[in-house]
Write a protein that holds these residues in place. Sequence first.
Motif, PDB file in Angstrom:
ATOM      1  N   UNK A 155     -84.245 -60.469   6.755  1.00 29.58           N
ATOM      2  CA  UNK A 155     -83.676 -60.161   8.053  1.00 29.58           C
ATOM      3  C   UNK A 155     -84.320 -61.088   9.069  1.00 29.58           C
ATOM      4  N   UNK A 156     -83.685 -61.170  10.232  1.00 22.17           N
ATOM      5  CA  UNK A 156     -84.202 -62.037  11.280  1.00 22.17           C
ATOM      6  C   UNK A 156     -85.633 -61.643  11.599  1.00 22.17           C
ATOM      7  N   UNK A 205     -88.118 -62.854   9.005  1.00 19.03           N
ATOM      8  CA  UNK A 205     -88.368 -64.291   9.096  1.00 19.03           C
ATOM      9  C   UNK A 205     -89.335 -64.575  10.234  1.00 19.03           C
ATOM     10  N   UNK A 213     -77.627 -67.417  25.900  1.00 17.82           N
ATOM     11  CA  UNK A 213     -77.029 -66.312  25.172  1.00 17.82           C
ATOM     12  C   UNK A 213     -77.953 -65.731  24.122  1.00 17.82           C
ATOM     13  N   UNK A 214     -79.232 -65.976  24.289  1.00 16.50           N
ATOM     14  CA  UNK A 214     -80.185 -65.333  23.397  1.00 16.50           C
ATOM     15  C   UNK A 214     -80.428 -66.079  22.109  1.00 16.50           C
ATOM     16  N   UNK A 215     -81.224 -65.459  21.275  1.00 16.08           N
ATOM     17  CA  UNK A 215     -81.622 -66.078  20.015  1.00 16.08           C
ATOM     18  C   UNK A 215     -80.400 -66.556  19.237  1.00 16.08           C
ATOM     19  N   UNK A 216     -80.462 -67.774  18.771  1.00 13.59           N
ATOM     20  CA  UNK A 216     -79.372 -68.304  17.968  1.00 13.59           C
ATOM     21  C   UNK A 216     -78.467 -69.232  18.751  1.00 13.59           C
ATOM     22  N   UNK A 217     -78.419 -69.055  20.069  1.00 17.87           N
ATOM     23  CA  UNK A 217     -77.520 -69.892  20.856  1.00 17.87           C
ATOM     24  C   UNK A 217     -78.245 -70.963  21.652  1.00 17.87           C
ATOM     25  N   UNK A 222     -88.984 -69.779   4.462  1.00 19.14           N
ATOM     26  CA  UNK A 222     -88.591 -69.787   5.870  1.00 19.14           C
ATOM     27  C   UNK A 222     -88.267 -71.218   6.279  1.00 19.14           C
ATOM     28  N   UNK A 239     -85.437 -72.727  13.047  1.00 18.37           N
ATOM     29  CA  UNK A 239     -84.111 -72.689  12.427  1.00 18.37           C
ATOM     30  C   UNK A 239     -82.980 -72.929  13.413  1.00 18.37           C
ATOM     31  N   UNK A 240     -83.129 -72.299  14.576  1.00 19.26           N
ATOM     32  CA  UNK A 240     -82.005 -72.311  15.515  1.00 19.26           C
ATOM     33  C   UNK A 240     -81.675 -73.720  15.963  1.00 19.26           C
ATOM     34  N   UNK A 273     -78.654 -77.964   9.673  1.00 24.45           N
ATOM     35  CA  UNK A 273     -78.525 -76.985   8.612  1.00 24.45           C
ATOM     36  C   UNK A 273     -78.540 -77.581   7.216  1.00 24.45           C
ATOM     37  N   UNK A 304     -75.145 -81.582  12.528  1.00 23.91           N
ATOM     38  CA  UNK A 304     -74.465 -80.515  11.796  1.00 23.91           C
ATOM     39  C   UNK A 304     -73.028 -80.891  11.521  1.00 23.91           C
TER      40      UNK A 304
END
Lengths: 328, 309, 443
Positions: free
Chosen positions: A18-19, A22, A115-119, A215, A266-267, A271, A315
């Motif tokens: 899960x996030x 990690x 927009x938060x984690x991941x963006x 990771x 990662x973000x 990839x 990417x």
Amino acid sequence: MSKFLTISPSPHVKGEESVQKIMLWVILAMVPAMVWSFVVFGMGAIITTSVAILSCVFFEYAISRFILKTENSVGDLSAFLTGMLLAFNVPSSLPIWMIIIGALVAIGIGKLSFGGLGNNPFNPALVGRVFLLISFPVDMTSWPVNNNSGVDGVTGATPLGLVKEAISSGTPISQLTDQVPSNMDLFFGNIGGSLGEISAIALILGALFMLYKKVITWHIPVSILGTMFVFAGLLWTVDSEQFMNPMFHLLTGGAMLGALYMATDMVTSPMTPKGQLIYGIGIGIITISIRVFGAYPEGISFAILIMNAVTPLLNRYCKPKDFGRRAK
Amino acid sequence: MSVTILYTIVTLSAIGVLAATILYLTAQKFKVYEDPRIDDVDEALPGANCGGCGYAGCRAFAEACVSKNELSDLFCPVGGNDCMTDIAGILGLEAIKKDPRVAVVRCNGTCENRPKTNTYDGAVSCAIASSLYGGDTNCSFGCLGCGDCVEVCDFDAIKMDPETGLPVVIDDKCVACGACVDACPRDLIELRRKMPKDRKIFVGCRNMDKGAAAKKACTVACIGCTKCAKECPFDAITIENNLAFIDSDKCKLCRKCVVVCPTNAIQELNFPPRKVKAEKPAAKVEAKPVAKKEKPAATNNEESTEPKN
Amino acid sequence: MLKTFKIGGVHPAENKFSAGKQIETLPIPDMVTVPIAQHIGAPSTPVVKKGDEVKVGQLLAQSAGFVSANIHSPVSGKVFKIDDVLDSSGYKKKAIIIKVEGDEWEETIDRSTDLVKQTDLSPKEIVDRVAQSGIVGLGGATFPTHVKLAVPQGMTAEMLLINAVECEPYLTADHQLMMEKGAEIMVGIDLLMKAIGVKKAIIGIENNKPDAIKHLSQLAKEYAGVEVCALKVQYPQGGEKQLINAATGREVPSGALPISVGCVVNNVGTAYAVYEAVMKNKPLFERVVTVTGKSVSKPSNFMARVGMSVSQLVEAAGGLPEDTGKVISGGPMMGKALVTTDVPVTKGTSGVLIMREEEATRRTMKNCIRCAKCVSACPMGLEPYLLMTYAEKKMWEESEDSFVMDCIECGSCSYTCPADRPLLDYIRLGKGTVGQIMRSRKK
């Protein structure tokens, strides 16, 4: 039996990852380096680390709760990690209010505004760090004395800064040997610098743990460090009086911290393995270029941020290994 | 000092003039002739780019209007007749008149009317749920409640009612672009002729199962009993696949079908409460709660008028 | 190093609780429901009508086209009605419902358990017999076997691959069948090789079934050209393309069938069914079904007749546990969640998996953190995160250009995603829509 059966499309089982896990693993991987910084810098490091973590978590909570009115995302530990990374990137003598500003920039501008984690396109902790570096260059580059350092010369500047100054004032490197710490000191962290960047061995230990936990993959660190080594090595062979040896470059200026923990975020990293290699090579070249030819003694933060911006492009053009599509 | 300023002014002006010349020449060289009427038509359009006309956007529609030189199969549902008259004026053509339409959700399977039989736990998307299985009730024709229609609406004209779990069309905002019609995998949404005062009569069901099965799945299902078709004085009702359909172009809102429908599958919206008859179905509901759980038409009516006025 | 396929893959917890459990035969119920669409392709056309007396093995519905399959009666009795019944996905589908009377078999079926090895049937006759008997791929995909055996013109088969991988967690039906009916399976493989005219067959078995590998290797010594290939445990090795890649190193091109690299893949259960059909004249109307789950008191392997209710199987395995949250037909990775247990067993039911409540619900979806775990897990080398975004945004052309049609729907991406994103849900939507667009373009 519950009231109704649940229906969902396959698959019906889920991996353990899960996030949150990690993030936790990365945090654990950073513990050795953190402990070492506590040993070396004492109370200052402990205060800096706790302030950075607390303010990052606070801003994450406050901004998402009261301004964005989105779901509270503190639980995924990413803010905690950002705080830790931010602390790793500043000197332990930094005034507390500056750390808080750095945390606000890292979380507010670097992460949540996208927009938060991941963006977020850029590594939040690096955004915070670079903001501080540009806004408060004096405070960000005056390093406290390293208690364990056997070398007297390194009290006010990092080895990289020292070398940069010397070279720009025309002193050949061979005359610096007694001022520059040995590779062994660099490796074990008997030098001055930001909290997390000093001990290569502690950072490598953590990175091995992350590799084991899958990771990170080897591609980014190896390509960054490899490129730096080759590039710096080339320059060194050309003129060893003007340029430092490649090992020195690898072990100073947060190269390890950047290559193992910041660039592998990662973000903001590509990839596919191919993309990751290009990304790493890019960071390596830019880092050495800034260090050697640029105005700053230290370049990996900028290099990572620049390559972060290239990530979407990588990417797009680096596709994974295909299966049965070679003809196309 | 003044010389420096002078130099600056002269240099900048020279660059400015040079750039302007280059720009002008390039613009001349690569100029594409465009019918100026396209701009005029584009101006007259609502500019929502919803695609309800069947073209990629308002500009594409404007180009089509100008190039086709007739407006017989071109219609902007958002702008409606006024807009089309304007366009016809610009182009000197004849515009077709169409009745304004409005989207109607043909399912009344609220949590009460249509009991759940399982829990859906997949991605929140009607399209995915629909391709997976028949839905979380026994009715494999009804609303899945994941809100694909709400998501595609560019006009905020359709909202999920959290109580019923069904989408509700806000008549004043609906422009009948048809995006929700395409988005619904169950084909529940229909564009019907807009009636005076937003009154509506329609069969709120798409269940094509045989009567007994349909009724078992949902208390307000259409069971295809044909009573309404027989009652209708205007031949507006047809029955196909155990399902009644009221043609909105023929319907005159007489409400006779509503009275005869044994399952209350035919819905009437935005009518004033019936003086005498409104009591009757309500009384029935209390008498036989299992058989007829649907809220009386009058209540339904009030609920849905509220957000509009 | 054991062989496996070249890219991607995951390794979910195996949980093979029912391994080693003897195959039990279940009592025949009072009523069976035989759906007429149990295979990929056109639903069959019923040839019996209400009130007809039928025997076990009698033809109930005839194949309606080339890609379709015959359906035979699993019981003897009277056709009660032919009606629409709810299928496992909650849609109404036509089925033949038979009221059971006794257990009278067609005389042509050889019910003895003697092993028959010799036959003088020609390849064509074997394929015909397979088609007659309504055999479909028993791995779960239910693709009619006779279609697979018909090698298209201009192509030659080089080898037969037997899929005994059983890479789905929990399921043990194939494993147990191999242990109990190994000799028959070998004859079935021999027949399949004859039917497609090849001299070589590879049986791919994952390394978590060492007893089966040993058993079949022993038996294979008698047959020239048949070898057992032990494979590393990796999901989705049971996918046709993955199995071919693992066992032979060949890569089936995008959009092509296995025959384009000279392979024909059949499930081990299918091989057994082929043996029974050709040597014993017994059409396909029963199969091995695993009933399992963490809370199931008696995880078992059953020989179940088609048309039996799933609930009967569940009862025989100790009943539906208190904490049941989800019932799945098939394995946990690709199986289908059932709305109710009152659905019939079909030719494609390889297992019934009962999941507990806490396993049954998904965690809430979070933002994609671009960890690329889906990319490295995808056995087809796709970018699941991208395909999901395309499907969400309805960008079908981009989906097609990113090879969404290559997706084998194995679920490795959703399985591995740390942010709990329903990747496969959306990719499947994209695949369906792009497929429709492509078909309409061809017309």
